[in-house]
Design a protein around this motif. Structure first.
Motif, short mmCIF file in Angstrom:
data_model
loop_
_atom_site.label_atom_id
_atom_site.label_comp_id
_atom_site.label_asym_id
_atom_site.label_seq_id
_atom_site.Cartn_x
_atom_site.Cartn_y
_atom_site.Cartn_z
N THR A 116 -16.52 49.16 -3.54
CA THR A 116 -15.67 48.89 -2.38
C THR A 116 -15.62 50.11 -1.47
O THR A 116 -15.74 50.00 -0.24
N LEU A 168 -18.96 50.54 0.45
CA LEU A 168 -19.18 49.51 1.47
C LEU A 168 -18.27 49.73 2.68
O LEU A 168 -18.69 49.51 3.83
N GLU A 169 -17.04 50.13 2.44
CA GLU A 169 -16.14 50.39 3.56
C GLU A 169 -16.65 51.56 4.40
O GLU A 169 -16.61 51.51 5.63
N CYS A 218 -19.69 50.35 6.51
CA CYS A 218 -19.38 49.49 7.64
C CYS A 218 -18.73 50.26 8.79
O CYS A 218 -18.99 49.98 9.96
N ASP A 241 -21.31 43.90 7.25
CA ASP A 241 -19.91 43.48 7.16
C ASP A 241 -19.76 42.30 6.21
O ASP A 241 -18.78 42.21 5.45
N ARG A 276 -19.72 43.39 2.60
CA ARG A 276 -18.38 43.88 2.25
C ARG A 276 -17.42 42.70 2.09
O ARG A 276 -16.62 42.65 1.14
N GLN A 295 -15.18 41.62 -1.23
CA GLN A 295 -13.74 41.67 -1.19
C GLN A 295 -13.09 40.30 -1.01
O GLN A 295 -11.86 40.18 -1.11
#
Length: 309
Positions: A152, A155-156, A159, A194, A197, A201
């Motif tokens: 997580t 990936l954040e 992005c 995006d 991600r 999530q």
């Protein structure tokens, strides 16, 4: 990962007209959104009924289908990117932060090397930023590398950086700066990241997230309609070649036109099955060069001056 591809198809479909509207590079033919969507759909359709525990196997099958059905520069580069991502994930059943960093790096390398003359300020720049940030974030992280939290986190970071890279395209390419818009392929690549991600999530990406980009709120009239392309055609095909044949063909196509993309689809007894893409003034010149080294299939010729998005 299968859910990711499903989400990508839906999202690119929803955004295709806005992407088409700002598509002016490398030619203002207004089809980047459509090309990305159709190529992604081919990738997803190929694995929709596949039963496998290997992420690499799934992405390999998806990328090969995408390559065979790739549309335009953007679609071809997306297919190549997926093929690169698949390589380090062969036999992998669960995506982790370090594996994602490796996969993005390989996808970036494959996409940049497929083009004879890669250009910054395009979707290639977003791929490069994503790979670089993934590597740095993974190395600096204090989280357990195999944890979902680490994935997580990476990936954040990817992005956020990819969004900045899209904004930067306007200043990297003169034609975009003059039109005061960002690159269509770069936005498409951001959407793809995006959605990865979002798939992890379990949340929906807000379409308004892209409203900040210059030109992205304009759908009618399309910006590309006011930009002159000159003349020319896009030629695409698939062909079996050994290493010498591939190098020879690339050199000949470089001399005849531009936007040359050559990428291996899968190995054969004699070498590789290649996907070929080029923009040339006259289609027959490219076809003669291609036929001089082998027997092309899946040949498509598209007039670059008649696209309406």
């Amino acid at each position: 990962m299968a859910k990711w591809l499903e989400r990508v198809v839906k999202s690119l479909g929803n955004h295709s007209d806005r992407l088409n509207a700002i598509n002016i590079f490398p030619v203002a033919d207004g089809d980047t959104g459509s090309n990305l969507y159709l190529t992604a759909r081919a990738a997803h359709d190929a694995i929709s009924k596949l039963e496998t525990d290997s992420i690499g196997e799934m992405l390999t099958m998806a990328s090969r289908a995408a390559m065979e059905s790739a549309r335009g520069n953007s679609g071809t580069l997306l297919a190549v990117f997926l093929a690169g991502m698949a390589e380090p994930l062969c036999g992998v059943e669960r995506l982790t932060a370090p594996l994602l960093a490796t996969a993005l790096e390989r996808g970036k390398v494959r996409a940049w090397s497929a083009l004879s003359e890669p250009v910054a300020g395009t979707m290639l720049s977003v791929m490069e930023v994503a790979a670089n940030v993934a590597r740095r974030t993974h190395r600096a992280s204090s989280l357990e590398p195999a944890s979902k939290a680490a994935l997580t986190e990476i990936l954040e970071a990817i992005c956020v950086a990819a969004e900045d890279a899209v904004v930067a395209t306007e200043s990297e390419l003169g034609v975009l700066h003059e039109a005061q818009i960002v690159d269509a392929g770069a936005v498409g690549m951001l959407i793809i990241l995006d959605e990865l991600r979002g798939a992890l999530q379990g949340h929906v990406i807000d379409p308004d997230e892209y409203a900040q980009f210059h030109g992205y709120d304009i759908q009618d009239p399309h910006i590309h309609q006011g930009v002159s392309n000159g003349s020319g055609v896009e030629v695409m095909c698939t062909i079996n070649l050994d290493a010498l044949g591939a190098a020879t063909l690339r050199g000949q196509l470089d001399a005849l036109g531009d936007s040359v993309i050559m990428s291996p689809v899968n190995p054969t007894n004699e070498g590789y099955r290649w996907r070929v893409h080029v923009h040339v003034p006259v289609a027959e010149d490219a076809l003669n060069a291609i036929r001089g080294v082998g027997s092309p299939v899946n040949v498509s010729i598209t007039d670059l001056c008649t696209h309406d998005g």
